[in-house]
Each structure stands twice: as C-alpha cells, then as structure tokens.
Scaffold this active site. Structure first.
Site, PDB file in Angstrom:
ATOM      1  N   HIS A 157      27.445  24.775   6.721  1.00 36.46           N
ATOM      2  CA  HIS A 157      27.162  26.232   7.796  1.00 36.46           C
ATOM      3  C   HIS A 157      26.480  27.290   7.822  1.00 36.46           C
ATOM      4  CE1 HIS A 157      27.132  26.155  12.537  1.00 36.46           C
ATOM      5  NE2 HIS A 157      27.494  27.549  11.941  1.00 36.46           N
ATOM      6  N   LEU A 202      27.771  35.348  16.053  1.00 33.53           N
ATOM      7  CA  LEU A 202      26.679  36.077  16.878  1.00 33.53           C
ATOM      8  C   LEU A 202      28.040  37.352  17.505  1.00 33.53           C
ATOM      9  CD1 LEU A 202      25.237  33.185  19.487  1.00 33.53           C
ATOM     10  CD2 LEU A 202      24.986  33.909  17.300  1.00 33.53           C
ATOM     11  N   ARG A 214      37.701  26.336  11.839  1.00 31.11           N
ATOM     12  CA  ARG A 214      36.750  24.807  11.317  1.00 31.11           C
ATOM     13  C   ARG A 214      37.563  24.211  10.127  1.00 31.11           C
ATOM     14  NH1 ARG A 214      31.358  28.052  12.593  1.00 31.11           N
ATOM     15  NH2 ARG A 214      31.942  27.712  15.227  1.00 31.11           N
ATOM     16  N   GLY A 249      16.580  37.586  13.039  1.00 35.80           N
ATOM     17  CA  GLY A 249      17.706  36.973  13.289  1.00 35.80           C
ATOM     18  C   GLY A 249      18.235  38.165  14.084  1.00 35.80           C
ATOM     19  N   ARG A 269      34.950  32.375   9.023  1.00 31.01           N
ATOM     20  CA  ARG A 269      34.486  32.466  10.675  1.00 31.01           C
ATOM     21  C   ARG A 269      35.169  31.695  11.852  1.00 31.01           C
ATOM     22  NH1 ARG A 269      29.995  31.812  14.135  1.00 31.01           N
ATOM     23  NH2 ARG A 269      29.504  30.237  12.691  1.00 31.01           N
ATOM     24  N   ALA A 323      20.908  39.909  13.804  1.00 33.73           N
ATOM     25  CA  ALA A 323      21.017  40.986  13.423  1.00 33.73           C
ATOM     26  C   ALA A 323      19.930  42.333  13.379  1.00 33.73           C
ATOM     27  CB  ALA A 323      21.229  40.800  12.103  1.00 33.73           C
ATOM     28  N   GLY A 324      18.522  41.378  12.360  1.00 31.22           N
ATOM     29  CA  GLY A 324      17.700  42.562  12.285  1.00 31.22           C
ATOM     30  C   GLY A 324      17.344  43.030  13.423  1.00 31.22           C
ATOM     31  N   SER A 328      28.106  21.620  18.481  1.00 22.26           N
ATOM     32  CA  SER A 328      28.911  23.083  18.402  1.00 22.26           C
ATOM     33  C   SER A 328      30.288  22.551  18.596  1.00 22.26           C
ATOM     34  CB  SER A 328      27.855  23.117  19.903  1.00 22.26           C
ATOM     35  OG  SER A 328      29.047  24.848  20.154  1.00 22.26           O
ATOM     36  N   GLY A 361      14.224  40.551   8.292  1.00 23.90           N
ATOM     37  CA  GLY A 361      14.363  39.492   9.335  1.00 23.90           C
ATOM     38  C   GLY A 361      14.711  40.326  11.281  1.00 23.90           C
TER      39      GLY A 361
END
Ligand SMILES: Cc1cc2nc3c(=O)[nH]c(=O)nc-3n(C[C@H](O)[C@H](O)[C@H](O)COP(=O)(O)OP(=O)(O)OC[C@H]3O[C@@H](n4cnc5c(N)ncnc54)[C@H](O)[C@@H]3O)c2cc1C
Length: 715
Positions: free
Chosen positions: A477, A517, A406, A106, A511, A108-109, A353, A104
């Site tokens: 999402h 992020l 959310r 992204g 979340r 994180a990776g 967003s 990955g």
C-alpha cells in the site's frame, strides 16, 4: 707617497662600501630566497596534500551526524521555531529571478508548487497524468490526522508526535516527527480556508474519527474521499497560480533524468530535468535553480498494489543515480484491509479504507471445519454463530482491538490464514464485519459514514457487505522508505529536494493511517516553502542557464540511448509479464515475512529477471509517439533495481521493526523484535555504479527526547 696612501684609503672605503652593499644584497637575496623557498614548500605541501584532500572528498562520510542532517539545536518543541527564526530568506525582488522545478502534482507536489508560486518564485510543475487532479493522492480515502483535539479526548501535539514515532517503531527522526505534529493543525486551517468540505458534526464543528495506532479521534475526513477533496483544494491554489502565470504546468510529461551542473567550486548541483512529452514522445530540456521531486511511492514494485497504475519509483532512481541516498528501501507497508486478489489477470488491488476498522470487527472462524466450509463455498460468514467467531485482534490486543497499527493487523491476518482459518476460496482472506455496527447505529448511519466504500466493495466482489461480512486481506500500500533528506528536505545532492511519499520521511518503519496526507501537505505547504529559501538565498546571483549547455546535451543523449536500447530489444515477453514475475518474487520473498534465505533467493531471482528484461522485453510502437508500453518499460527497469535494493536492505536489517518483519527476529508471541543496539539507524544506500553493490551509510537515530519501548498495543 701621500697620494699612494690616499689611493689606498679610497680603495679601502670603496671596498668596504662594496662589501656592505654585497652584504645587503646577500641579505635581501637570502630573505627573498627564504621567502621563495617558503612559497615553494607551501606549494609542495599543497601538491602533496591535494591527493589526500581529493581522496577525502571522494571518500563518503560513513555516518551522517545530526549536524550533517541539519537538525537544529535546542529542545524538541523549539527546533522548528528556532530554525525559522534563523534561516536565510529571499527577498521578493530576488524571488522573481529564481526558477524552481516541481515534479509531481499529488498532495505534496501541488501544495509545494502552489505555495512557492504564491511566494513569488517561478515554478515549472510536471505530472504524468492529463490533469494535476489525477495524481495518485486522489485515491486517498480515510482521512488526515491533526492534533486539534476537537474531541477533547486528550490529544496534543506531543501525543501525535509520540503516536507517530511509536507507530514507526522508533525508526524515524525525532525532530522531523515533532515538526510534522506541530504543523498538522495549520494544514486543517489551510484546507478549510480553501473550502475543503471536511465532514462536520451536527453543531457545525469539524468531525473526527479514529485510525490505527491512536487512542484519540484525530482524523479529519471527507466521507471516503478525503484525498480527492484535499487535492481539489491544492489544485485550486495551483490553478490560481497557473492563471497568474507564476506556475507553468506541464501535464503528460515524465521526467526521465535530472541535469547536474557543477558550480564554481566544482560541486554538482541539480539545475534542471530532461522530460518526455508523453503525447508526442519528444524529449525536452528544462532549467531551474532548484529541483523538487514529489513523485510518490514505489509500492508498484510488487506489481499488484493499491497504488495508482502510474505510481512509480523512477524519479527516485534518477535521484539515486546522481548521488541522492536511498533510505530504508525495505520499509514497505502492507495494508490489512484490501479486497483479496481474485485472479491471475488482475492488475490492481483495491483498498478498503482503514476508517472501516472504526466500526467493523475483524474475525475468522474458531473452528477449522467452518473455515474449510467457507473455503469450499458451502456456507457464508453470516451463517457462523457468534460463539464460533474468533475476533483475533480484540483477543490479542485488548487495548487497541481492531485499531492496532497496520503492520500488526496485517501480520495477525497472515498468521490466521497460514494456520488454515482463511475465509475465501484461496484461504487468503479474513472477515470485516459490520453486523454489530448496523445493530448499534442502524444501517442508515453506517451508510452515511462508509456508503461509497460499501458500494465499491459490492461492485468489485458482487456481494452485499450490509448482509454478509466483507472479505479482506493485506496488500502492498505505501512505502516508508525513499530518498534520504535532511531536515530541510534537501537530498544529499545540492539543489535537489524531495517531498511527500517519495522521501524517507517521518514514518519510520511503519506509517500510521491518515499520516501520509498530513506529511505530504506539511512538506508542501509548511516546510519546504521555508527550507528551500535557505538554499535559494545563495543562488540569487546564479543567472538562468541555457539548456544548450553540454550538461543538458549529454543528459538528453543518455535518455535517448536508453530508450533506443529498450526499443531495439523486440523480444517475446510483454512488460506486464515481466513485471508480474517481479511482483511475485517480491510478495513471496520480500513480503510480509522475510528471512535471510528468502531475501538471498529474491536477489538471485531479481538478477535473473533483470537479464531477461534487458534481453527479451517486447515494446510495440514507436519511441517518438504516444507509447504506454515504453512508459511502463522505463518504469519497470527501475522497479527491478528498487526490488533488489529493497531485498538488500531487508537482508542487512537483522531485526524486525514496523513493516519489516524478519521471521528470525520475533518474540515468543510472534511480535516484532527490534535490535536497538545494532539497528537504530537510517540505512542510506549510495549508488556506486550500474551493477555494483551500493554502499551503506548510516544516520544513527540516537533518541534524546523519547524513551524507546517495545511497542505494546495489548494494555
Ligand atoms: C488507495 C489509497 C488510499 C489511501 N488513503 C490514505 C488516507 O486516507 N490517508 C492518508 O494519509 N494516506 C492515504 N494513502 C496514502 C497517500 O494517498 C499517499 O501517500 C499520498 O497521496 C502520496 O502523495 P504524494 O504527493 O507524495 O504522491 P502522489 O500522489 O503519488 O503523486 C505523485 C505525482 O508525481 C508525478 N510523477 C511521478 N513520477 C513522475 C515523473 N517521473 N515525471 C513527472 N511526474 C511524475 C505523478 O504524475 C503525480 O502527479 C492512501 C493510499 C492509497 C493507495
């Protein structure tokens, strides 16, 4: 005579000596025999105990204790410091001897790969896309949270911790969430140092805006392109290491399995991966001392989602099949502000967003007749006078208004649409209106803040959102569930680590916006680089292993056999057709409102879809060449399994919490009703074999530092 007596005497002496000797020999013999007997008894006992020990080993622990989750002792705010002070380290000379695979690129990776290489480890980094920069993280729009308190509006590490744990409906681990809040500020410093162009105020300080579930402004942003800018930052750090030869980058490669090799004690450890070169179709083997997976979330199980097309759950399923627990699979987030679905041939949903809820006001008509006219296309939102508008979030949740979390906002939209107040032709949309903000701030200021989002909306919907309110509806999402990890981010498999959205992590059952992020970069830049050393310190004596070993051979053969099987079906249904069917089942029966009945129906339907897939899927082309349909089929095979696991987990969790809403468990006002006495645990599912029901293992969430309350966003 005398001679006879002498002879007799001598004979007696000899006899007595002989007797003495015999006695001594006998004593020694008895002693020896006793010793031997003891040994025999010991051995026998061992033999007798062995099956029990084996059985004990084979029998999984039913409960994961804080010790097993490696949660450090001590007060909440000292745990991470204590951990760092006492963990094992790997010295620079030894770091050079150790290889780490990171799957990955992204946030994180990429941040993990760059940091591990910077520290001196050799990193092999894989991604599906043609550039690390194209990972799904690039899509993130709104921002990233941190507890800097630049606005001086009362923020603190504790408050960020508290909002996150409350936002997650008290279903996350306290120690992890606190650590996340603690390192959040380092992330901003790191990214600013890399040159990430965060928005600034007139005086030059970094600007902040508000996101759901918080009463402070703590979200750092770069227009509506925060993920892209953060990923460019991580990518530059990664590129530096690629240039130095410390990271070997494999783009257009997809991991298809993890290779396990037993250590001297017989314990299986992750020692490599099998990956498919997506351009040539070649299957290749890679060794490493540890494997880190940052493969993102599994929201695409629903077919239509805001996730990138390549986002998948296959890496997670590969880990799961090797014994890594899948935690809380039913926790999926449905985002309230997406562009509504507009047709049956759509493959993607677009997020608007959450930052838009800073200035946009959400409403539906008060009168059913107005809703009907809107649905028939006879009037537009702007035609409805102010007094006939129902700003239902502001009405129901005065304290947080449009900025409720959310899950709460999504359910409220569903409730209004179910009651007939939807505002588009399908009746499945509500308004997000900027007319007040435009009056208050002027169109230019609104355009400066959200211009690219407005433009995106106009391109997709063909309507000007400055003139007529946007239409939005909830869509899948993000997935809070994922692979279970301990405090060190290690899965229940030795040497296998999981980071970012792919792990079950820190968000509990819901979340908060701008926290993904934060978590991905916390894991990659500031947590894993410490914790993985605690594992690798014991691996410095392990030499690099040849990929000719039988374990690699077997894993490769199994992957080839699976591909061959799929290619040989040559049925009549395309991968997307079957995936769409799965998506509909997920949305209708495992979506925003779930019941025991709907979940049982889902499981039965998913079982049928699975049969159909394995007997009737059609994959054109060849396996040993570029083949997008084969890639999608391999991923769909796993989405089907994940969908089932989500339904099973949702069925088990007889409560409502965060994104998981069981209609049987709600308050009189329609709010989520938790059952803390029964379900205050992480549900960890253990794979028990193909087509076998998984086993449930629980990690109790006994809160030591936080009082659990019913979430209240009203006052
Ligand atoms: C439209 C949108 C907007 C968002 N906005 C925000 C926001 O404003 N703030 C916020 O906090 N969060 C936001 N999120 C959530 C956030 O973007 C994601 O949770 C986060 O980026 C995930 O990062 P990741 O590194 O874990 O995974 P990803 O970015 O999904 O990266 C996964 C990586 O793994 C690779 N990969 C996957 N499987 C394999 C395999 N088998 N073999 C090899 N490689 C593999 C992929 O190629 C990719 O490189 C948003 C999400 C969406 C969909």
């Amino acid at each position: 005579m005398a001679k006879k007596e002498e002879i007799l005497d001598a004979a007696k002496k000899v006899a007595s000596k002989a007797a003495q000797a015999a006695k001594e020999v006998a004593e020694v013999a008895v002693e020896k025999a006793a010793e031997v007997a003891k040994e025999v008894v010991k051995e026998a006992a061992k033999v007798a105990e062995a099956p029990k020990a084996e059985a004990k080993k084979a029998e999984p622990a039913k409960v994961i204790t804080p010790k097993m989750a490696k949660i450090p002792e001590g007060p909440l705010e000292k745990k991470w410091t204590n951990y760092k002070d006492h963990q094992k380290l790997v010295n620079p000379a030894n770091k050079r001897k150790l290889d780490v695979i990171v799957v990955g690129t992204g946030l994180a990776g990429a941040s993990a790969a760059a940091s591990l290489a910077e520290m001196g480890f050799n990193v092999l980094n894989f991604c599906i896309q043609d550039s690390p920069r194209r990972a799904h993280s690039i899509a993130a729009q709104g921002g990233i949270n941190a507890a800097k308190n630049y606005q001086n509006d009362g923020d603190s590490v504790y408050r960020l911790y508290y909002d996150t744990i409350k936002g997650g409906d008290y279903r996350a681990r306290e120690a992890n969430v606190y650590r996340l809040a603690e390192v959040s500020n380092n992330i901003i410093d790191q990214c600013v140092a890399q040159g990430v162009p965060f928005a600034r105020e007139y005086g030059g300080l970094l600007d902040n805006r508000s996101f759901g579930g918080a009463q402070v402004s703590r979200t750092f942003y770069a227009k509506g392109q925060t993920g892209q800018q953060l990923l460019l930052g991580a990518y530059s750090a990664l590129s530096r290491q690629i240039g130095k030869g410390k990271v070997k980058m494999y783009t257009r490669y997809e991991m298809l399995d993890i290779v396990m090799i037993k250590d001297e004690q017989g314990e299986p450890r992750a020692r490599g991966i099998i990956a498919r070169n997506l351009v040539t179709g070649r299957i290749e083997r890679f060794f490493a001392h540890a494997v880190v997976v940052g493969s993102g979330g599994y929201g695409n199980t629903f077919f239509l989602s805001t996730n990138a097309m390549a986002s998948n759950g296959s890496a997670a399923m590969q880990m799961y099949r090797h014994g890594a627990y899948f935690a809380n699979p039913c926790y999926a987030q449905i985002h309230p502000t997406c562009i509504p679905k507009h047709g049956d041939f759509q493959s993607k949903l677009t997020l608007m967003s959450e930052s838009l809820r800073n200035d946009g006001r959400i409403w539906v008509p008060k009168k059913l007749e107005d809703a009907k006219k809107l649905q028939a296309g006879e009037i537009k939102g702007r035609d409805i006078p102010e007094e006939d508008r129902d700003y239902y979030l502001e009405r129901r949740y005065p304290a947080f208004g449009n900025l409720v979390p959310r899950d709460v906002a999504s359910r409220a939209a569903k409730e209004r649409c179910d009651a007939g107040y939807g505002v588009n032709n399908t009746g499945l949309a509500v308004f997000l209106d900027f007319s007040d903000a435009i009056k208050r701030l002027g169109k230019d200021v609104v355009a400066q803040k959200y211009g690219n989002l407005f433009q995106m909306y106009e391109k997709i919907v063909d309507e000007n959102p400055y003139e007529n309110p946007m239409m939005i509806f909830p869509a899948i999402h993000y997935t809070m569930g994922g692979i279970w990890v301990d405090y060190e981010l290690q899965t229940s498999v030795k040497g296998l680590f999981c980071i970012g959205e792919a792990n079950f992590s820190d968000h509990g059952a819901n979340r908060l916006g701008a926290s993904a992020l934060m978590q991905g970069l916390a894991d990659g830049y500031f947590v894993l680089p410490y914790t993985i050393q605690n594992y690798l310190a014991d691996q410095i004596g392990v030499p690099r292993m040849s990929t000719d070993r039988p374990e690699f051979e077997e894993a490769e053969k199994a992957v080839e056999a699976k591909i061959e099987k799929l290619m040989s079906i040559q049925g009549t249904e395309s991968v997307d057709t079957i995936h769409k069917r799965l998506g509909l089942v997920m949305w209708d029966f495992v979506g925003m409102g779930r019941t025991a009945e709907s979940l049982k129906t889902a499981i039965a339907k998913i079982d049928e879809i699975k049969k159909d897939f394995w007997s009737n899927v059609y994959i054109p082309g060849k396996a040993d060449a570029l083949n997008n349909e084969l890639e999608k089929a391999l991923r769909l095979a796993d989405f089907i399994e994940i969908g089932r696991l989500m339904a099973l987990d949702a069925l088990n969790r007889e409560e409502s919490c965060g994104g998981h809403f069981r209609e049987e468990f709600q308050t009189e006002e329609g709010e989520a009703l938790r059952q803390d006495d029964k379900f205050s645990y992480v549900a960890c599912w253990k794979y028990t074999g193909e087509d076998c029901e998984p086993e449930l293992i629980k990690e109790p969430l006994d809160y030591e530092f936080t009082e659990r309350k019913t979430r209240n966003y009203k006052s």
